[in-house]
Structures are given as C-alpha cells and as structure tokens.
Design an enzyme around this catalytic site. Structure first.
Site, mmCIF file in Angstrom:
data_model
loop_
_atom_site.group_PDB
_atom_site.id
_atom_site.type_symbol
_atom_site.label_atom_id
_atom_site.label_comp_id
_atom_site.label_asym_id
_atom_site.label_seq_id
_atom_site.Cartn_x
_atom_site.Cartn_y
_atom_site.Cartn_z
ATOM 1 N N GLU A 33 -37.550 -18.797 -24.973
ATOM 2 C CA GLU A 33 -38.189 -17.483 -24.867
ATOM 3 C C GLU A 33 -39.707 -17.584 -24.672
ATOM 4 O O GLU A 33 -40.329 -16.643 -24.185
ATOM 5 C CB GLU A 33 -37.837 -16.625 -26.099
ATOM 6 N N ASP A 85 -26.824 -10.024 -22.666
ATOM 7 C CA ASP A 85 -25.377 -9.832 -22.890
ATOM 8 C C ASP A 85 -25.175 -8.422 -23.420
ATOM 9 O O ASP A 85 -26.142 -7.705 -23.676
ATOM 10 C CB ASP A 85 -24.857 -10.853 -23.910
HETATM 11 C C1 4EZ Z 1 -31.476 -13.330 -31.404
HETATM 12 N N1 4EZ Z 1 -31.088 -13.646 -30.064
HETATM 13 C C2 4EZ Z 1 -29.861 -14.417 -29.994
HETATM 14 C C3 4EZ Z 1 -29.910 -15.801 -30.525
HETATM 15 C C4 4EZ Z 1 -28.608 -16.536 -30.297
HETATM 16 C C5 4EZ Z 1 -27.592 -18.846 -30.053
HETATM 17 C C6 4EZ Z 1 -27.861 -20.332 -30.238
HETATM 18 C C7 4EZ Z 1 -31.056 -12.439 -29.178
HETATM 19 C C8 4EZ Z 1 -29.691 -11.876 -28.852
HETATM 20 C C9 4EZ Z 1 -28.779 -11.351 -29.757
HETATM 21 N N2 4EZ Z 1 -28.803 -11.190 -31.108
HETATM 22 C C10 4EZ Z 1 -29.144 -11.791 -27.610
HETATM 23 N N3 4EZ Z 1 -27.914 -11.219 -27.676
HETATM 24 C C11 4EZ Z 1 -27.662 -10.931 -28.990
HETATM 25 C C12 4EZ Z 1 -26.546 -10.368 -29.662
HETATM 26 N N4 4EZ Z 1 -25.454 -9.989 -28.986
HETATM 27 N N5 4EZ Z 1 -26.608 -10.234 -31.009
HETATM 28 C C13 4EZ Z 1 -27.717 -10.623 -31.695
HETATM 29 O O1 4EZ Z 1 -32.600 -12.553 -31.450
HETATM 30 C C14 4EZ Z 1 -28.723 -18.007 -30.526
#
Ligand code: 4EZ
Length: 229
Positions: free
Chosen positions: A12, A196
């Site tokens: 990010e 997503d």
């Molecule tokens: C958290 N970030 C996701 C981190 C995932 C995986 C190794 C953003 C995010 C998110 N958070 C993108 N999509 C999401 C979702 N469906 N639920 C929660 O800030 C790390």
C-alpha cells in the site's frame, strides 16, 4: 508542512516511497519510518501491519515521535455499497469500529462510554481530495468506512455491518487511526481503493487486485500532497 502517510501493508505504500524519493529511514518499535519530500512537504511514510492495534501504534508514533501535522491513510478496502466496483476510490466521511461490542450493557454496536460511534475526517483534506478528483477527472466516492479486526468474506457478516453502520466500505485500520488522530488533534484523511466486495470470493479478488488498487489510492494521495501548502 510535515505530513504522515500511512498504509497497513508494504504494497500500500510502495508506490509512494518511490514518488517521494524516500531513501532515508529509521526503525522504531518494529516498524520502519521512511522520510522523503513531495512538492514542498516533508513526508513520513510507513506501513503499520494489518489491524487496529498495529495501525494505532504507528499513527501514534508518527504523531508523537516524528511530529507529523496531518495524517493521510492510503490503502485498499472491500466494497459494501453495490455502486463501488473493484478499482474505485472512496474517501471516508466518517469511520467506525464494527467489531466493538458492549451491547450486553445496552450500548449500540461500535460505541464505548466517552468514545463516539463515528469519527469524522478533516474537512480541509476532504475538500482538497474533491478538487484533485475533479482536476484528474476521476470518480471519488464519499462514504462511511467500517473498520474491524476481521477480513470480511461472508455475505451475512457483510450485510450485518451494512445494516448496523450504513457503511459503504470495509477495512481493518481506518477507524483506529481516526481514534488516534481525533484524540491527539491531528487532521486526518482516509482513502481506499476497492480490491474486493467482501463476499465469498473476496480472498481471491484481494490477491488479484491488491497491487493495482493500492496504486490507484497511492497515486491519488501523492496528487493531494502536491497541493497541500
Ligand atoms: C485491511 N485490508 C485487508 C488486509 C488483508 C491479507 C494478507 C483491506 C481490505 C479488507 N479488510 C480489503 N478487503 C477487505 C475485506 N473484505 N475485509 C477487511 O485493511 C490481508
């Protein structure tokens, strides 16, 4: 002006590190803080690691140790509002914690005594964002961002969060960074690009779109900082 730029994951902040020529760095409390310049502004850039605790720590260190005067968060999020598609940008009007729950005692979800359910982002920074969106001719949504220590990939949980917080997007750091900045009197801004839709295929989509969506958000943040005097 000294501005903090925070992300949760290395992906990010990576595009911002390049654009700010941030080659100087300091390690503190198991995070690395990078120093660079964007236009006339000094910037302190870091990724916190994922979740509310790590992001609170990093935001606090940026403020108390490195003296940032504003904080901008850049990253990706899951879309809850059906109008938000992968790659779209949303800025938080306000943020909340969807996993904060002392409802047994009659309190609403997301509330603890002496706190508030929603924390509002800085008006000035929001105005700059709207100007940048207009000038670059990009669509910038405004909405409520819900934060919690869960990656949401489930329709029931997603609908529950929408229903209780009227949230448009979901992630894991914005609400906690908002608490820190609001408590310490630092104007803050949260931008997320959708990776997503927080549904059953969210894990797959996240892996496919993390890099491209993170870049959308990062580039927009840099354009904003170029305008801050
Ligand atoms: C958290 N970030 C996701 C981190 C995932 C995986 C190794 C953003 C995010 C998110 N958070 C993108 N999509 C999401 C979702 N469906 N639920 C929660 O800030 C790390």
């Amino acid at each position: 002006m000294k501005i903090g730029i925070l992300g949760a994951m290395r992906e990010e902040i990576e595009p911002i590190l390049k654009l700010a020529n941030a080659d100087k760095f300091v390690q503190y409390g198991k995070n690395i803080y990078y120093f660079g310049k964007i236009a006339d502004n000094d910037v302190v850039i870091a990724y916190s690691k994922i979740g509310k605790v790590f992001s609170s720590l990093t935001a606090s260190v940026m403020i108390e140790k490195f003296g940032i005067e504003k904080l901008l968060f850049s990253g990706v999020a899951g879309g809850l509002n059906p109008n938000l598609k992968i790659g779209d940008l949303i800025r938080a009007s306000s943020l909340c914690q969807h996993d904060l729950d002392i409802s047994t005692f009659g309190h609403p979800f997301g509330y603890v005594p002496e706190g508030s359910r929603f924390i509002y982002s800085d008006e000035n920074l929001n105005k700059i964002a709207d100007e940048v969106a207009k000038d670059l001719n990009v669509n910038l949504f405004t909405g409520i961002i819900a934060t919690g220590d869960q990656f949401i990939a489930d329709k029931n949980r997603k609908d529950w969060i929408k229903k209780h917080f009227d949230a448009d997007a979901i992630e894991m750091e914005g609400g906690s960074v908002a608490v820190v900045c609001e408590s310490l009197g630092i104007p803050f801004f949260v931008l997320r690009a959708i990776s997503d839709s927080a549904d059953e295929v969210a894990g797959f989509d996240f892996d496919s779109f993390l890099i491209s969506s993170a870049k959308q958000s990062a580039d927009f943040i840099v354009s904003m900082i170029e305008r801050i005097k």
